[in-house]
Write a protein that holds these residues in place. Structure first.
Motif, PDB file in Angstrom:
ATOM      1  N   LEU A   2       0.827  -1.200   0.000  1.00  0.00           N
ATOM      2  CA  LEU A   2       0.000   0.000   0.000  1.00  0.00           C
ATOM      3  C   LEU A   2       0.863   1.253   0.000  1.00  0.00           C
ATOM      4  O   LEU A   2       2.023   1.243   0.427  1.00  0.00           O
ATOM      5  CB  LEU A   2      -0.906   0.001   1.230  1.00  0.00           C
ATOM      6  N   LYS A   3       0.251   2.345  -0.466  1.00  0.00           N
ATOM      7  CA  LYS A   3       0.990   3.602  -0.554  1.00  0.00           C
ATOM      8  C   LYS A   3       1.546   4.031   0.802  1.00  0.00           C
ATOM      9  O   LYS A   3       2.704   4.449   0.921  1.00  0.00           O
ATOM     10  CB  LYS A   3       0.089   4.705  -1.120  1.00  0.00           C
ATOM     11  N   ALA A   4       0.724   3.905   1.844  1.00  0.00           N
ATOM     12  CA  ALA A   4       1.167   4.310   3.184  1.00  0.00           C
ATOM     13  C   ALA A   4       2.367   3.478   3.643  1.00  0.00           C
ATOM     14  O   ALA A   4       3.282   3.985   4.291  1.00  0.00           O
ATOM     15  CB  ALA A   4       0.018   4.176   4.178  1.00  0.00           C
ATOM     16  N   GLU A   5       2.359   2.207   3.287  1.00  0.00           N
ATOM     17  CA  GLU A   5       3.474   1.330   3.655  1.00  0.00           C
ATOM     18  C   GLU A   5       4.740   1.723   2.897  1.00  0.00           C
ATOM     19  O   GLU A   5       5.848   1.710   3.466  1.00  0.00           O
ATOM     20  CB  GLU A   5       3.113  -0.125   3.355  1.00  0.00           C
ATOM     21  N   SER A  35       6.613   5.318 -10.389  1.00  0.00           N
ATOM     22  CA  SER A  35       5.795   5.229  -9.175  1.00  0.00           C
ATOM     23  C   SER A  35       6.559   5.758  -7.968  1.00  0.00           C
ATOM     24  O   SER A  35       6.000   6.466  -7.119  1.00  0.00           O
ATOM     25  CB  SER A  35       5.374   3.775  -8.927  1.00  0.00           C
ATOM     26  N   ILE A  36       7.843   5.414  -7.890  1.00  0.00           N
ATOM     27  CA  ILE A  36       8.658   5.904  -6.778  1.00  0.00           C
ATOM     28  C   ILE A  36       8.797   7.419  -6.851  1.00  0.00           C
ATOM     29  O   ILE A  36       8.728   8.106  -5.815  1.00  0.00           O
ATOM     30  CB  ILE A  36      10.042   5.225  -6.785  1.00  0.00           C
ATOM     31  N   ARG A  37       8.981   7.953  -8.054  1.00  0.00           N
ATOM     32  CA  ARG A  37       9.076   9.420  -8.189  1.00  0.00           C
ATOM     33  C   ARG A  37       7.804  10.096  -7.703  1.00  0.00           C
ATOM     34  O   ARG A  37       7.863  11.143  -7.056  1.00  0.00           O
ATOM     35  CB  ARG A  37       9.350   9.792  -9.647  1.00  0.00           C
ATOM     36  N   LEU A  43       5.699  13.045  -0.848  1.00  0.00           N
ATOM     37  CA  LEU A  43       6.354  13.276   0.439  1.00  0.00           C
ATOM     38  C   LEU A  43       7.036  14.650   0.463  1.00  0.00           C
ATOM     39  O   LEU A  43       7.076  15.307   1.511  1.00  0.00           O
ATOM     40  CB  LEU A  43       7.371  12.161   0.707  1.00  0.00           C
ATOM     41  N   HIS A  44       7.526  15.058  -0.692  1.00  0.00           N
ATOM     42  CA  HIS A  44       8.120  16.400  -0.804  1.00  0.00           C
ATOM     43  C   HIS A  44       7.049  17.472  -0.581  1.00  0.00           C
ATOM     44  O   HIS A  44       7.270  18.463   0.132  1.00  0.00           O
ATOM     45  CB  HIS A  44       8.768  16.567  -2.179  1.00  0.00           C
ATOM     46  N   GLU A  45       5.889  17.279  -1.206  1.00  0.00           N
ATOM     47  CA  GLU A  45       4.789  18.242  -1.070  1.00  0.00           C
ATOM     48  C   GLU A  45       4.328  18.350   0.385  1.00  0.00           C
ATOM     49  O   GLU A  45       3.891  19.414   0.827  1.00  0.00           O
ATOM     50  CB  GLU A  45       3.613  17.820  -1.962  1.00  0.00           C
ATOM     51  N   LYS A  46       4.434  17.253   1.118  1.00  0.00           N
ATOM     52  CA  LYS A  46       4.036  17.259   2.528  1.00  0.00           C
ATOM     53  C   LYS A  46       5.122  17.830   3.438  1.00  0.00           C
ATOM     54  O   LYS A  46       4.923  17.947   4.652  1.00  0.00           O
ATOM     55  CB  LYS A  46       3.698  15.832   2.982  1.00  0.00           C
TER      56      LYS A  46
END
Length: 249
Positions: A2-5, A35-37, A43-46
């Protein structure tokens, strides 16, 4: 996963190693690099990490320079660069593509070299600008921000007017049957133009790029003069490439 994981895995790795690579994460998580990018961008936006070329670094360790480039397999790329140094001579007109292998190579060039070098890679141009005896021409155009290279008609027009002695070509993927391939169409077109403008083409890549392919063809192996890798020239993995007629260095 999952994305969160995935995000948790990335942040845990970042804390432990202070740097993460897009390529390494893609392999470890069995995901595509795209997908990793996207994960790193989110995560950068957050505000959880700082996205840099090739990966990410922690916010607290952000380098103020935009050229804080993550280089994977750096020692292997140095081995390639040292091999390629023997192909350089004073008076040459040289074209260099982008990519971290060429970035590492550019750092190894002796300051005494007297040559003219064209490049469409902004990081490589910045590196080469420190060499007093190199006549450096940065090929301007539309900037592809993720790779920090220029693309488009402006680049193609400049390349069409160049007659270079040698082209050092960074490689995204190479395969005996498919030849050189690229992820992006516009970069593949620029690389084709580089090949057409050069008397000799030197393909530089680490062994992990072998026997892989991307969507857009650059050229087949017959268009290459020399392959420079981190492998020994007698490595059995290179046998099929030798049969194509390309010189292995």
């Amino acid at each position: 996963m999952l994305k969160a994981e995935r995000h948790h895995y990335i942040m845990t790795k970042l804390v432990a190693e202070h740097r993460v690579s897009t390529i390494d994460l893609a392999v470890e998580l069995c995901m595509s690099e795209d997908s990793i990018r996207r994960d790193l961008n989110k995560l950068h936006e957050k505000g959880l990490l700082e996205k840099v070329y090739g990966g990410a670094v922690p916010i607290a360790e952000k380098n103020r320079s935009v050229f804080d480039i993550v280089i994977t397999n750096e020692q292997k790329k140095k081995e390639i660069g040292y091999k390629a140094l023997s192909l350089l001579h004073d008076g040459q007109v040289i074209i260099m593509s982008g990519g971290t292998t060429n970035m590492v190579f550019s750092k190894l060039i002796p300051p005494s070299l007297k040559a003219t070098i064209y490049t469409y890679s902004l990081p490589i141009a910045m590196q080469l600008s420190q060499y007093p005896n190199i006549d450096l021409i940065f090929i301007g155009g539309k900037m592809q921000k993720n790779a920090m290279v220029t693309i488009g008609m402006d680049v193609l027009q400049v390349l069409s007017k160049i007659k270079a002695d040698i082209c050092f070509m960074g490689v995204s993927s190479i395969d005996v049957k498919q030849g050189l391939t690229e992820e992006g169409y516009e970069v593949s077109i620029v690389k084709k133009a580089m090949i057409e403008s050069s008397d000799k083409v030197i393909a530089m890549f680490t062994a992990d790029k072998m026997n892989t392919k991307k969507p857009h063809v650059v050229c087949d192996l017959t268009m290459l003069d020399t392959i420079v890798t981190d492998l020994g020239s007698d490595d059995p993995r290179l046998e099929e490439y030798k049969k194509s007629g390309v010189f292995i260095f």
